[in-house]
Design an enzyme around this catalytic site. Structure first.
Site, short mmCIF file in Angstrom:
data_model
loop_
_atom_site.label_atom_id
_atom_site.label_comp_id
_atom_site.label_asym_id
_atom_site.label_seq_id
_atom_site.Cartn_x
_atom_site.Cartn_y
_atom_site.Cartn_z
NE ARG A 1 -3.94 1.72 2.68
CZ ARG A 1 -4.74 1.41 3.46
NH1 ARG A 1 -4.82 0.17 3.96
NH2 ARG A 1 -5.78 2.48 3.78
CD GLU B 1 -3.34 -7.07 -6.89
OE1 GLU B 1 -3.05 -7.58 -5.68
OE2 GLU B 1 -3.29 -7.67 -8.03
CB CYS C 1 -3.08 -9.32 -3.30
SG CYS C 1 -3.34 -9.96 -4.75
N1 NDP Z 1 -1.15 -7.08 -1.46
C1 NDP Z 1 -0.32 -7.59 -2.49
O1 NDP Z 1 -0.56 -8.04 -3.30
C2 NDP Z 1 1.11 -7.41 -2.15
C3 NDP Z 1 1.61 -6.98 -0.96
N2 NDP Z 1 3.04 -6.76 -0.58
C4 NDP Z 1 3.36 -6.19 0.41
O2 NDP Z 1 4.46 -5.38 0.22
C5 NDP Z 1 5.70 -5.61 1.08
C6 NDP Z 1 7.02 -5.43 0.42
O3 NDP Z 1 6.75 -6.21 -0.68
P1 NDP Z 1 7.41 -5.82 -2.16
O4 NDP Z 1 6.90 -6.76 -3.13
O5 NDP Z 1 8.90 -5.28 -2.37
O6 NDP Z 1 6.29 -4.57 -2.34
P2 NDP Z 1 6.77 -2.79 -2.40
O7 NDP Z 1 5.48 -2.21 -2.83
O8 NDP Z 1 7.43 -2.44 -1.34
O9 NDP Z 1 7.72 -2.83 -3.84
C7 NDP Z 1 7.08 -3.00 -5.27
C8 NDP Z 1 7.79 -2.32 -6.21
O10 NDP Z 1 7.71 -0.93 -6.24
C9 NDP Z 1 8.71 -0.32 -5.84
N3 NDP Z 1 8.52 0.93 -4.98
C10 NDP Z 1 8.11 0.78 -3.50
N4 NDP Z 1 7.97 1.84 -3.02
C11 NDP Z 1 8.20 2.86 -3.99
C12 NDP Z 1 8.11 4.24 -4.08
N5 NDP Z 1 7.73 4.99 -2.77
N6 NDP Z 1 8.26 4.60 -5.23
C13 NDP Z 1 8.68 4.07 -6.09
N7 NDP Z 1 8.64 2.68 -6.22
C14 NDP Z 1 8.47 2.33 -5.07
C15 NDP Z 1 9.76 -1.28 -5.17
O11 NDP Z 1 10.97 -0.62 -5.61
P3 NDP Z 1 12.42 -1.09 -4.84
O12 NDP Z 1 13.23 -1.92 -5.83
O13 NDP Z 1 13.00 0.07 -4.35
O14 NDP Z 1 12.03 -2.03 -3.66
C16 NDP Z 1 9.25 -2.48 -6.16
O15 NDP Z 1 9.92 -2.58 -7.27
C17 NDP Z 1 5.22 -6.95 1.60
O16 NDP Z 1 5.76 -7.26 2.90
C18 NDP Z 1 3.74 -6.82 1.67
O17 NDP Z 1 3.24 -6.30 2.70
C19 NDP Z 1 3.82 -7.37 -1.54
C20 NDP Z 1 3.33 -8.14 -2.67
C21 NDP Z 1 1.79 -8.18 -2.93
O1 AKG Z 2 -4.13 -15.59 -6.46
C1 AKG Z 2 -3.84 -15.07 -7.53
O2 AKG Z 2 -3.56 -15.77 -8.35
C2 AKG Z 2 -3.56 -13.59 -7.75
C3 AKG Z 2 -3.21 -13.06 -6.61
C4 AKG Z 2 -2.62 -11.71 -6.70
O3 AKG Z 2 -2.66 -10.86 -7.66
C5 AKG Z 2 -1.21 -11.15 -5.82
O4 AKG Z 2 -1.18 -12.07 -4.84
O5 AKG Z 2 -0.74 -10.39 -6.13
#
Ligand code: NDP
Ligand code: AKG
Length: 526
Positions: free
Chosen positions: A243, A265, A302
């Protein structure tokens, strides 16, 4: 194919000069070769300039050319063979079967979008013929179609190194729409990203498309990610992640002189409603199956079921006992990165320390690096309402049960929840009226409502919605999975009183494309 550690900028490969990242194999804790130097503002500029230069040529490709490009990407990915699978397993800690399934989903998704492009329904061609004799005023000839928005910045997701990453759903739908793509690769799986990126680059070359149709950069989100979203030539953003990350990108996009849509998302806790007759009939079976969904993929979806609502009483006790037994036997599972494990442990700690929240079960202790231990908590509806922190996503295999006095309380809790990707009903025939009463609340809150299933596992199809009101996504009018995802990257243009020779083919009277069109408000198949 030897990994080079280089970024892909149009047709060229280039080593980044910023602080390098290396993947860490979460199963062993070891850093992997090669190092991936991060991009600078200069590389962001070059990739965006190439994407912009490619845009008009790429969007002018025929439906057949674009469809066969998507199929070529799929073919190139498959030709990487085991190397892609092995690298993705090593970089993500996900089991081989899961990665193979994800590869099948990724290529299936590209091929499905190829079909969508050929069908041409996404063009949504509409013709309102001129009414020169209409009184009091004549009507002009009006023709409408959808055109692509422009270059799209795609952020690879950590938890789906193939299906939501370099050649994943955002990239497939943007390319299908006619948008060039610049990927910000996720630092957790740079090798997998390089392999997938080179497959897309090879497809661009084979299909003789302009090189700027695809680029991929490594580096920090704060430099490369923010730089891409701020660049005036980028016209939309696709993102799956935290988020905090999604909201930061939304702010940057909104602050541009020309704001752009961000399809992020983000967080979702996917409530599961256990209705009374279902609990009476099969509380134990539901408890067991729920734990299966909760612990799948170390809970790193997610769509993970992070919240359970049920009426207190003996049925709920039976559910809890069965879930606790199943969870108690659940092995600790390797998480994607040390950072994601740390965030998970902090989330579990937060729930453990929350007043009025009890831990009812936990999974087996870890026996390797980067492993998360599943956990199940319980509280009551009043305590949940009093502590907004309990609604925060804990990314991993943790869930919170809410004891409700009655089904009315379940509805009250649902009414106050933030936007979600999914809601699940466990129900029997006798629960239909309760379900009917919940439905309007759920429709307002979520993107997908399931009956007697579990939310993890998203079908890639025409009717799928993988989206939902904020904060589950940045824009609840969209989906990031399924063929409707193409809509995110399109906008309508109307052509008024155009001579036939200036009109796009799909809008001509005798169009050779034989599309279904809306003519004077009626669907007509040519
Ligand atoms: N609900 C969901 O579907 C998901 C939730 N998450 C949550 O996110 C946490 C971290 O996981 P992660 O996958 O690394 O997710 P992040 O949101 O931290 O990172 C995802 C991508 O966005 C970039 N990014 C993050 N913050 C910024 C910003 N302020 N400005 C520009 N780019 C940014 C990151 O770059 P960089 O290389 O600098 O990290 C990375 O490439 C997990 O612990 C979990 O809580 C993760 C995956 C899926
Ligand atoms: O459950 C799935 O297949 C997709 C889930 C998803 O989009 C995610 O975890 O980021």
């Amino acid at each position: 194919m030897a990994l080079t550690g280089e970024m892909l900028i149009g047709a060229t490969r280039l080593r980044g000069t910023e602080r390098p990242v290396r993947a860490i194999n979460p199963s062993t804790g070891e850093a992997m070769e090669p190092a991936y130097g991060g991009g600078t503002a200069a590389e962001v500029e070059r990739a965006c300039a190439l994407a912009w230069a490619a845009f008009d040529t790429y969007r002018a490709t025929t439906l057949e050319q674009r469809a066969s490009f998507l199929e070529t990407v799929a073919q190139e990915l498959m030709e990487l063979g085991d190397e892609l699978v092995e690298r993705a397993v090593a970089e993500s800690g996900l089991p081989r079967g899961r990665i193979e399934g994800e590869r099948a989903r990724t290529v299936g998704q590209l091929r499905l979008f190829a079909q969508v492009v050929r069908d041409g329904l996404w063009l949504d061609a509409r013709i309102d013929p001129a009414l020169p004799d209409r009184k009091p005023l004549p009507r002009p000839d009006l023709r409408q179609r959808q055109i692509p928005l422009g270059p799209v910045a795609v952020f690879g997701a950590s938890n789906f190194p193939l299906a939501f990453s370099v050649a994943g759903g955002d990239t497939a739908s943007a390319l299908a729409a006619g948008c060039p793509v610049v990927v910000k690769a996720h630092s957790a799986h740079p090798g997998t990203s390089e392999l997938a990126g080179r497959a897309v680059q090879a497809a661009v070359r084979k299909c003789e498309l302009p090189e700027g149709v695809f680029s991929m950069l490594f580096g920090a989100g704060s430099v490369v990610g923010q730089g891409l979203v701020a660049d005036p030539r980028i016209k939309a953003v696709g993102f799956t992640g935290s988020r905090a990350g999604g909201v930061a990108l939304m702010k940057t996009a909104a602050a541009r002189p020309e704001p752009i849509p961000v399809y992020a998302e983000m967080s979702s806790i996917n409530p599961v409603f256990l209705l009374p007759a279902a609990m009476k009939a099969r509380a134990e079976a539901i408890g067991k199956a729920f734990v299966g969904s909760l612990t799948m993929g170390a809970g790193q979806f997610c769509t993970n079921p992070g919240l359970v609502l049920a009426v207190e009483g003996p049925e709920l006790d039976r559910f809890v006992a069965a879930a606790a037994e199943a969870l108690g036997a659940a092995p600790a599972a390797t998480m994607l990165t040390p950072g994601i494990l740390k965030a998970y442990q902090e989330g579990v700690e937060r729930l453990s320390n929350a007043p009025k929240v009890q831990k009812v079960a936990e999974g087996l202790l870890h026996n390797g690096p980067t492993q998360g231990q599943a956990a199940l908590f319980m509280t009551d509806a009043a305590s949940f309402a009093a502590d907004p922190g309990l609604e925060e996503e804990v990314f991993g295999a943790a869930s919170l049960i809410i004891r409700c006095q009655d089904t009315g309380t379940m509805r009250d809790v649902a009414e106050k929840l933030e936007g979600q990707l999914t809601a699940t009903l466990q129900m029997e025939k006798e629960d239909v009226e309760e379900a009917r009463a919940l439905l309007p609340v759920l429709e307002r809150r979520v993107g997908r409502i399931l009956v007697n299933g579990y939310p993890t596992g998203v079908e890639v199809s025409h009717a799928m919605v993988h989206g939902g009101p904020y904060p589950s996504t940045a824009d609840g009018r969209s989906t990031s999975v399924g063929t409707l995802a193409i809509r995110r990257f399109l906008r309508p243009v109307c052509y008024q009183d155009f001579p036939a020779e200036l009109l796009p083919e799909e809008l001509r009277d005798n169009s050779p494309l034989h599309l279904l069109r809306l003519e004077d408000g009626k669907p007509v198949q040519h």
